[in-house]
Design a protein around this motif. Structure first.
Motif, PDB file in Angstrom:
ATOM      1  N   MET A   1       0.844  -1.191   0.000  1.00 12.42           N
ATOM      2  CA  MET A   1       0.000   0.000   0.000  1.00 12.42           C
ATOM      3  C   MET A   1       0.881   1.244   0.000  1.00 12.42           C
ATOM      4  N   ARG A   2       0.620   2.166  -0.932  1.00 12.10           N
ATOM      5  CA  ARG A   2       1.452   3.358  -1.056  1.00 12.10           C
ATOM      6  C   ARG A   2       1.043   4.400  -0.023  1.00 12.10           C
ATOM      7  N   LYS A   3       2.070   5.025   0.563  1.00 11.41           N
ATOM      8  CA  LYS A   3       1.835   6.010   1.630  1.00 11.41           C
ATOM      9  C   LYS A   3       2.013   7.414   1.069  1.00 11.41           C
ATOM     10  N   ILE A   4       0.981   8.235   1.244  1.00  8.53           N
ATOM     11  CA  ILE A   4       1.020   9.592   0.700  1.00  8.53           C
ATOM     12  C   ILE A   4       0.672  10.589   1.799  1.00  8.53           C
ATOM     13  N   LEU A   5       1.450  11.662   1.857  1.00  4.47           N
ATOM     14  CA  LEU A   5       1.211  12.740   2.822  1.00  4.47           C
ATOM     15  C   LEU A   5       0.680  13.956   2.073  1.00  4.47           C
ATOM     16  N   VAL A   6      -0.434  14.497   2.546  1.00  2.89           N
ATOM     17  CA  VAL A   6      -1.001  15.730   1.995  1.00  2.89           C
ATOM     18  C   VAL A   6      -0.913  16.800   3.077  1.00  2.89           C
ATOM     19  N   VAL A   7      -0.204  17.875   2.787  1.00  5.56           N
ATOM     20  CA  VAL A   7      -0.036  18.970   3.746  1.00  5.56           C
ATOM     21  C   VAL A   7      -0.961  20.107   3.324  1.00  5.56           C
ATOM     22  N   GLY A   8      -1.970  20.395   4.139  1.00  3.19           N
ATOM     23  CA  GLY A   8      -2.917  21.459   3.824  1.00  3.19           C
ATOM     24  C   GLY A   8      -4.303  20.902   3.576  1.00  3.19           C
ATOM     25  N   ALA A   9      -5.288  21.423   4.308  1.00  7.02           N
ATOM     26  CA  ALA A   9      -6.648  20.876   4.268  1.00  7.02           C
ATOM     27  C   ALA A   9      -7.637  21.883   3.688  1.00  7.02           C
ATOM     28  N   GLY A  10      -7.315  22.381   2.492  1.00  8.94           N
ATOM     29  CA  GLY A  10      -8.252  23.226   1.765  1.00  8.94           C
ATOM     30  C   GLY A  10      -8.983  22.402   0.718  1.00  8.94           C
ATOM     31  N   GLN A  11      -9.574  23.075  -0.261  1.00  6.12           N
ATOM     32  CA  GLN A  11     -10.343  22.402  -1.308  1.00  6.12           C
ATOM     33  C   GLN A  11      -9.526  21.286  -1.974  1.00  6.12           C
ATOM     34  N   SER A  12      -8.322  21.615  -2.403  1.00  7.73           N
ATOM     35  CA  SER A  12      -7.532  20.658  -3.186  1.00  7.73           C
ATOM     36  C   SER A  12      -6.940  19.555  -2.309  1.00  7.73           C
ATOM     37  N   GLY A  13      -6.360  19.951  -1.173  1.00 12.64           N
ATOM     38  CA  GLY A  13      -5.741  18.952  -0.297  1.00 12.64           C
ATOM     39  C   GLY A  13      -6.735  17.917   0.193  1.00 12.64           C
ATOM     40  N   LEU A  14      -7.908  18.383   0.619  1.00 12.68           N
ATOM     41  CA  LEU A  14      -8.934  17.458   1.121  1.00 12.68           C
ATOM     42  C   LEU A  14      -9.527  16.609   0.002  1.00 12.68           C
ATOM     43  N   GLN A  15      -9.749  17.215  -1.158  1.00 11.53           N
ATOM     44  CA  GLN A  15     -10.307  16.454  -2.283  1.00 11.53           C
ATOM     45  C   GLN A  15      -9.353  15.338  -2.704  1.00 11.53           C
ATOM     46  N   ILE A  16      -8.049  15.635  -2.749  1.00 12.77           N
ATOM     47  CA  ILE A  16      -7.058  14.604  -3.088  1.00 12.77           C
ATOM     48  C   ILE A  16      -7.018  13.532  -1.999  1.00 12.77           C
ATOM     49  N   ALA A  17      -6.975  13.980  -0.738  1.00 13.44           N
ATOM     50  CA  ALA A  17      -6.867  13.023   0.373  1.00 13.44           C
ATOM     51  C   ALA A  17      -8.055  12.069   0.395  1.00 13.44           C
ATOM     52  N   LEU A  18      -9.259  12.612   0.244  1.00 12.26           N
ATOM     53  CA  LEU A  18     -10.463  11.768   0.249  1.00 12.26           C
ATOM     54  C   LEU A  18     -10.522  10.881  -0.991  1.00 12.26           C
ATOM     55  N   GLY A  19     -10.066  11.411  -2.124  1.00  9.73           N
ATOM     56  CA  GLY A  19     -10.044  10.619  -3.356  1.00  9.73           C
ATOM     57  C   GLY A  19      -9.068   9.452  -3.269  1.00  9.73           C
ATOM     58  N   LEU A  20      -7.873   9.721  -2.752  1.00 10.99           N
ATOM     59  CA  LEU A  20      -6.874   8.653  -2.588  1.00 10.99           C
ATOM     60  C   LEU A  20      -7.352   7.620  -1.565  1.00 10.99           C
ATOM     61  N   GLN A  21      -7.972   8.119  -0.503  1.00 11.47           N
ATOM     62  CA  GLN A  21      -8.496   7.233   0.549  1.00 11.47           C
ATOM     63  C   GLN A  21      -9.514   6.256  -0.051  1.00 11.47           C
ATOM     64  N   SER A  22     -10.373   6.748  -0.933  1.00 15.32           N
ATOM     65  CA  SER A  22     -11.399   5.888  -1.537  1.00 15.32           C
ATOM     66  C   SER A  22     -10.787   4.857  -2.485  1.00 15.32           C
ATOM     67  N   ALA A  53     -16.149  21.734 -11.944  1.00 12.53           N
ATOM     68  CA  ALA A  53     -15.552  21.555 -10.613  1.00 12.53           C
ATOM     69  C   ALA A  53     -16.524  20.832  -9.677  1.00 12.53           C
ATOM     70  N   LEU A  54     -17.803  21.196  -9.748  1.00 12.03           N
ATOM     71  CA  LEU A  54     -18.800  20.511  -8.915  1.00 12.03           C
ATOM     72  C   LEU A  54     -18.898  19.034  -9.291  1.00 12.03           C
ATOM     73  N   GLN A  55     -18.745  18.733 -10.590  1.00 10.49           N
ATOM     74  CA  GLN A  55     -18.839  17.343 -11.022  1.00 10.49           C
ATOM     75  C   GLN A  55     -17.689  16.506 -10.459  1.00 10.49           C
ATOM     76  N   HIS A  56     -16.499  17.106 -10.324  1.00  7.85           N
ATOM     77  CA  HIS A  56     -15.373  16.372  -9.697  1.00  7.85           C
ATOM     78  C   HIS A  56     -15.744  15.963  -8.272  1.00  7.85           C
ATOM     79  N   GLU A  57     -16.454  16.842  -7.552  1.00  6.96           N
ATOM     80  CA  GLU A  57     -16.891  16.504  -6.191  1.00  6.96           C
ATOM     81  C   GLU A  57     -17.950  15.401  -6.219  1.00  6.96           C
ATOM     82  N   ARG A  58     -18.878  15.516  -7.163  1.00 12.80           N
ATOM     83  CA  ARG A  58     -19.924  14.485  -7.279  1.00 12.80           C
ATOM     84  C   ARG A  58     -19.302  13.122  -7.592  1.00 12.80           C
ATOM     85  N   ASP A  59     -18.282  13.120  -8.457  1.00 20.40           N
ATOM     86  CA  ASP A  59     -17.636  11.856  -8.848  1.00 20.40           C
ATOM     87  C   ASP A  59     -17.060  11.122  -7.639  1.00 20.40           C
ATOM     88  N   LEU A  60     -16.634  11.918  -6.631  1.00 26.11           N
ATOM     89  CA  LEU A  60     -16.078  11.328  -5.407  1.00 26.11           C
ATOM     90  C   LEU A  60     -17.133  11.222  -4.304  1.00 26.11           C
TER      91      LEU A  60
END
Length: 420
Positions: A1-22, A53-60
């Motif tokens: 399992m690959r380990k990834i660190l995301v620094v910063g919890a704004g729109q992009s950081g959280l969207q990436i973190a939640l996307g990778l988590q899924s 941009a909204l569709q990217h959120e819906r996709d996740l």
């Protein structure tokens, strides 16, 4: 399992973190504030996200507030008659409403970021509440497969050098002042249409009005962008939220009285509902080099920070997160080396370059053909609609906006179709 660190919890950081988590990645997210501190703190931005941009959120499946937030169906443009405010309140020279193909929405980032952060933790993600310094990243770069820096302010940004070729401005081009309010009345011309309103005051600045969902329900954002040194550049010493709102309304009464007329009964949504500041629009080198030799990849406004005049910040953050997420997943178990980092950024830049070009153009005094286009949109509804939908897809501006000949040909085609 690959380990990834995301620094910063704004729109992009959280969207990436939640996307990778899924997708089954082991993700650690670093934030300098807790979800509660974000939710009860000061507003962080303005934001209006358009269809893509909204569709990217819906996709996740992250569109948790879609049913509650106002559905923004149009984008209106009003232009004050130059100099009309010298003797009294300004008069309108242009006023029209373009219709969006897919609705837009604005959700206060205090609501969204707090909610997403709690979701990330509930789903088993490792959430670390700690501000990160370059020294921390030096250590983390050896323990994670990939480190993404999505914290757009502070010391970490300095790791990413300015790209002078892509950054025409070295100074802030607007002084920014935001108020979140309850009690704004509807526009009498379109009382049933939720719309973002762009009010242009030539030589002075712009006022944007947008419906939003905040911590206390539906609200509106009043957002002044003032040319530095001009009459709207008046907020830097103002600390009291009530004084900030009072000054916002005073300037509205003079420069955009048609908006002021529906704002006479507004009040701030909360004590944290105001914000003022400025920054220079900057594109940076996407790769940060750490003292120990490790590399980190910059995300969203860490590497492409545009002025908010075109309302693209959260849209770009969402699009950057979607592009990076695809690049990470497609890369499989190969190393995230410098070549991969550059290609991931280039994939995002394919989209971001159009945003940067358009935003920088909108910061400059408009040339004659743009004034003609904005004026003609008042008579030609398809031109108004196309301009409005450019906020969702800024690449389309290449086809009718920058080149006077293309603009003229487009308007001639529309006029001919109208006459036929």
């Amino acid at each position: 399992m690959r380990k990834i660190l995301v620094v910063g919890a704004g729109q992009s950081g959280l969207q990436i973190a939640l996307g990778l988590q899924s997708q089954g990645y082991e993700v650690t997210l670093m934030s300098n504030r807790t979800a509660d501190e974000i939710r009860t703190g000061r507003v962080m931005s303005t934001q209006c996200m358009f269809h893509t941009a909204l569709q990217h959120e819906r996709d996740l499946q992250l569109n948790f507030w879609e049913s509650q937030a106002p559905k923004i169906q149009g984008l209106g443009v009003s232009v004050a008659a130059p100099g009309s405010w010298a003797e009294g309140p300004a008069a309108r020279a242009i006023d029209w409403l373009g219709r969006l193909d897919g609705y837009a929405q604005s959700i206060d980032q205090r609501v969204k970021m707090a909610g997403w952060m709690e979701t990330f933790a509930q789903r088993g993600g490792q959430l670390v509440i700690h501000g990160a310094a370059v020294g921390d990243l030096d250590y983390f770069s050896r323990t994670y497969d990939l480190v993404l820096v999505a914290a757009g302010k502070g010391e970490l940004v300095q790791m990413f050098g300015r790209d002078a070729e892509r950054s025409p401005y070295s100074e802030p081009q607007r002084a920014l002042a935001v108020s979140y309010v309850h009690g704004l009345g509807p526009r009498p011309e379109h009382p049933d249409t939720e719309a973002v309103r762009c009010n242009l005051v030539p030589g002075v600045g712009e006022l944007f009005v947008m419906p939003t969902l905040t911590t206390s329900g539906r609200a509106d954002i009043l957002f002044w962008e003032g040319i530095p040194g001009g009459p709207l550049d008046a907020f830097s010493g103002v600390k009291d939220p009530a004084e900030h709102l009072s000054l916002t309304l005073e300037l509205m009464e003079r420069y955009v009285p048609w908006e002021y007329a529906r704002a006479t009964k507004v009040e701030l949504t909360d004590a944290g509902g105001t914000l003022a500041g400025r920054y220079a629009p900057t594109v940076r080198n996407p790769i940060g080099r750490l003292p120990g030799g490790g590399l980190v990849l910059g995300v969203a406004d860490v590497v492409v920070a545009n002025d908010p005049i075109t309302g693209q910040g959260s849209n770009s953050a969402s699009k950057c997160a979607a592009a990076y997420l695809s690049s990470i997943v497609e890369h499989g178990d190969k190393p995230f080396d410098e070549e991969w980092m550059r290609s991931a950024f280039d994939r995002y830049w394919d989209t971001a370059q159009h945003v940067t070009k358009w935003t920088n153009a909108m910061l400059a005094p408009p040339p004659e053909h743009i004034l003609n286009l904005i004026g003609a949109a008042g008579e030609l509804q398809p031109a108004a609609d196309r301009f409005a939908n450019g906020f969702n897809d800024p690449a389309d501006f290449e086809n009718f906006f920058y080149d006077p000949e293309k603009t003229q040909a487009y308007l001639a085609e529309l006029s001919g179709a109208g006459a036929a």
